[in-house]
Design a protein around this motif. Structure first.
Motif, PDB file in Angstrom:
ATOM      1  N   ALA A  22       0.808  -1.223   0.000  1.00  0.00           N
ATOM      2  CA  ALA A  22       0.000   0.000   0.000  1.00  0.00           C
ATOM      3  C   ALA A  22       0.839   1.270   0.000  1.00  0.00           C
ATOM      4  O   ALA A  22       0.319   2.349  -0.292  1.00  0.00           O
ATOM      5  CB  ALA A  22      -0.929   0.006   1.209  1.00  0.00           C
ATOM      6  N   THR A  23       2.123   1.144   0.309  1.00  0.00           N
ATOM      7  CA  THR A  23       2.970   2.333   0.404  1.00  0.00           C
ATOM      8  C   THR A  23       4.024   2.418  -0.693  1.00  0.00           C
ATOM      9  O   THR A  23       4.490   3.515  -1.008  1.00  0.00           O
ATOM     10  CB  THR A  23       3.680   2.375   1.773  1.00  0.00           C
ATOM     11  N   ARG A  27       0.657   4.364  -7.320  1.00  0.00           N
ATOM     12  CA  ARG A  27      -0.782   4.581  -7.503  1.00  0.00           C
ATOM     13  C   ARG A  27      -1.533   4.413  -6.190  1.00  0.00           C
ATOM     14  O   ARG A  27      -2.507   5.127  -5.926  1.00  0.00           O
ATOM     15  CB  ARG A  27      -1.321   3.612  -8.558  1.00  0.00           C
ATOM     16  N   ALA A  28      -1.088   3.469  -5.369  1.00  0.00           N
ATOM     17  CA  ALA A  28      -1.710   3.293  -4.059  1.00  0.00           C
ATOM     18  C   ALA A  28      -1.296   4.408  -3.100  1.00  0.00           C
ATOM     19  O   ALA A  28      -2.110   4.900  -2.307  1.00  0.00           O
ATOM     20  CB  ALA A  28      -1.330   1.931  -3.482  1.00  0.00           C
ATOM     21  N   ARG A  31      -3.309   7.570  -3.060  1.00  0.00           N
ATOM     22  CA  ARG A  31      -4.697   7.410  -2.617  1.00  0.00           C
ATOM     23  C   ARG A  31      -4.861   7.783  -1.145  1.00  0.00           C
ATOM     24  O   ARG A  31      -5.904   8.315  -0.758  1.00  0.00           O
ATOM     25  CB  ARG A  31      -5.175   5.976  -2.847  1.00  0.00           C
ATOM     26  N   TRP A  32      -3.839   7.503  -0.333  1.00  0.00           N
ATOM     27  CA  TRP A  32      -3.978   7.753   1.101  1.00  0.00           C
ATOM     28  C   TRP A  32      -3.158   8.931   1.613  1.00  0.00           C
ATOM     29  O   TRP A  32      -3.471   9.490   2.669  1.00  0.00           O
ATOM     30  CB  TRP A  32      -3.605   6.500   1.901  1.00  0.00           C
ATOM     31  N   ASP A  33      -2.119   9.336   0.884  1.00  0.00           N
ATOM     32  CA  ASP A  33      -1.205  10.373   1.373  1.00  0.00           C
ATOM     33  C   ASP A  33      -1.615  11.736   0.823  1.00  0.00           C
ATOM     34  O   ASP A  33      -1.418  12.027  -0.361  1.00  0.00           O
ATOM     35  CB  ASP A  33       0.225  10.041   0.962  1.00  0.00           C
ATOM     36  N   VAL A  34      -2.164  12.576   1.677  1.00  0.00           N
ATOM     37  CA  VAL A  34      -2.693  13.872   1.258  1.00  0.00           C
ATOM     38  C   VAL A  34      -1.595  14.815   0.781  1.00  0.00           C
ATOM     39  O   VAL A  34      -1.877  15.830   0.132  1.00  0.00           O
ATOM     40  CB  VAL A  34      -3.500  14.506   2.414  1.00  0.00           C
ATOM     41  N   ARG A  35      -0.346  14.488   1.028  1.00  0.00           N
ATOM     42  CA  ARG A  35       0.757  15.359   0.623  1.00  0.00           C
ATOM     43  C   ARG A  35       1.067  15.276  -0.866  1.00  0.00           C
ATOM     44  O   ARG A  35       1.798  16.115  -1.393  1.00  0.00           O
ATOM     45  CB  ARG A  35       2.015  15.011   1.427  1.00  0.00           C
ATOM     46  N   PHE A  36       0.541  14.263  -1.549  1.00  0.00           N
ATOM     47  CA  PHE A  36       0.828  14.068  -2.965  1.00  0.00           C
ATOM     48  C   PHE A  36      -0.464  13.892  -3.755  1.00  0.00           C
ATOM     49  O   PHE A  36      -1.416  13.291  -3.266  1.00  0.00           O
ATOM     50  CB  PHE A  36       1.706  12.832  -3.189  1.00  0.00           C
ATOM     51  N   MET A  40       5.085   9.714 -10.292  1.00  0.00           N
ATOM     52  CA  MET A  40       5.341   9.039 -11.563  1.00  0.00           C
ATOM     53  C   MET A  40       6.783   8.541 -11.629  1.00  0.00           C
ATOM     54  O   MET A  40       7.717   9.349 -11.706  1.00  0.00           O
ATOM     55  CB  MET A  40       5.074  10.000 -12.724  1.00  0.00           C
ATOM     56  N   PRO A  41       7.012   7.227 -11.569  1.00  0.00           N
ATOM     57  CA  PRO A  41       8.368   6.691 -11.726  1.00  0.00           C
ATOM     58  C   PRO A  41       8.941   7.066 -13.088  1.00  0.00           C
ATOM     59  O   PRO A  41       8.221   7.096 -14.095  1.00  0.00           O
ATOM     60  CB  PRO A  41       8.164   5.180 -11.600  1.00  0.00           C
ATOM     61  N   VAL A  42      10.249   7.351 -13.114  1.00  0.00           N
ATOM     62  CA  VAL A  42      10.908   7.759 -14.356  1.00  0.00           C
ATOM     63  C   VAL A  42      11.878   6.693 -14.837  1.00  0.00           C
ATOM     64  O   VAL A  42      11.777   6.196 -15.958  1.00  0.00           O
ATOM     65  CB  VAL A  42      11.643   9.107 -14.166  1.00  0.00           C
ATOM     66  N   ASP A  43      12.864   6.342 -13.996  1.00  0.00           N
ATOM     67  CA  ASP A  43      13.835   5.321 -14.374  1.00  0.00           C
ATOM     68  C   ASP A  43      14.544   4.817 -13.124  1.00  0.00           C
ATOM     69  O   ASP A  43      14.233   5.231 -12.011  1.00  0.00           O
ATOM     70  CB  ASP A  43      14.839   5.857 -15.407  1.00  0.00           C
TER      71      ASP A  43
END
Length: 207
Positions: A22-23, A27-28, A31-36, A40-43
């Motif tokens: 969940a952490t 994408r998960a 859903r729960w972390d209001v700071r973000f 998006m992973p890059v490499d």
């Protein structure tokens, strides 16, 4: 860094695998972390760290930044860690650059989930207001995560404004989380971070 780190700890009645999933999934996570709002992973770096970009939408603006993180999945003591560095040049952000970690500790009642982080303030003296708010937002998000994992209660059920739903005792509450470490001081949080944090590259530097 200020030396006045932010610390949050909660215990989730679930195994480490459930908390990890969940952490660690971007994408998960959002859903729960209001700071973000978006991650998006890059490499990947040669050492296996993940470079990513992040966004936080605020009224009339989107704060964007970059970061790099690495996780330790198989530690001899059964714990897991995730270390992070992040940076933004956006002057609308109250944070310029920072670093921190998550720690996953198996306990009899489930998993003790801990974070410690610090940052360079973007708004100067206003950080005396911003820092407590960020600590509160982190704790509120941790309790939102706990409710999701323990009761399959979707995080979207609890928008940020649900803090005002006083008639709902089952809503996420920052006060359910520990805000100070049981041992040591918050000024020592980054020094007690996993060794992987020191090895992470600076996300502000060209890759």
């Amino acid at each position: 860094m200020s030396g006045r780190g932010i610390y949050v700890e909660t215990t989730i009645c679930a195994d480490v695998d459930a908390v990890w999933r969940a952490t660690q999934d971007p994408r998960a996570h959002v859903r729960w972390d209001v700071r973000f709002t978006r991650i998006m992973p890059v490499d990947k770096t040669q050492d296996g760290a993940t470079r990513f970009t992040y966004e936080r939408r605020v009224p009339g603006h989107v704060v964007r930044g970059t970061g790099v993180s690495i996780g330790e999945h198989d530690r001899p003591d059964g714990t897991r860690t995730s270390a992070l560095r992040f940076h933004t040049r956006d002057r609308m952000s109250p944070i310029r650059s920072g670093r921190g970690y998550w720690r996953y500790v198996p306990v009899e009642s489930g998993t003790r989930f801990i974070t410690g982080y610090d940052y360079d303030a973007g708004w100067g003296m206003l950080d005396v207001v911003v820092r407590p708010l960020l600590g509160w937002a982190t704790a509120w998000s941790f309790d939102r995560l706990r409710l999701w994992i323990e009761s399959d209660d979707p995080p979207e059920r609890w928008p940020l404004w649900s803090v005002a739903w006083w008639w709902r005792p089952d809503r996420p509450r920052a006060t359910r989380c520990r805000r100070r470490p049981a041992y040591g001081k918050r000024t020592e949080l980054v020094r007690s971070a996993p060794a992987t944090l020191a090895a992470l590259p600076d996300p502000a530097s060209p890759s």
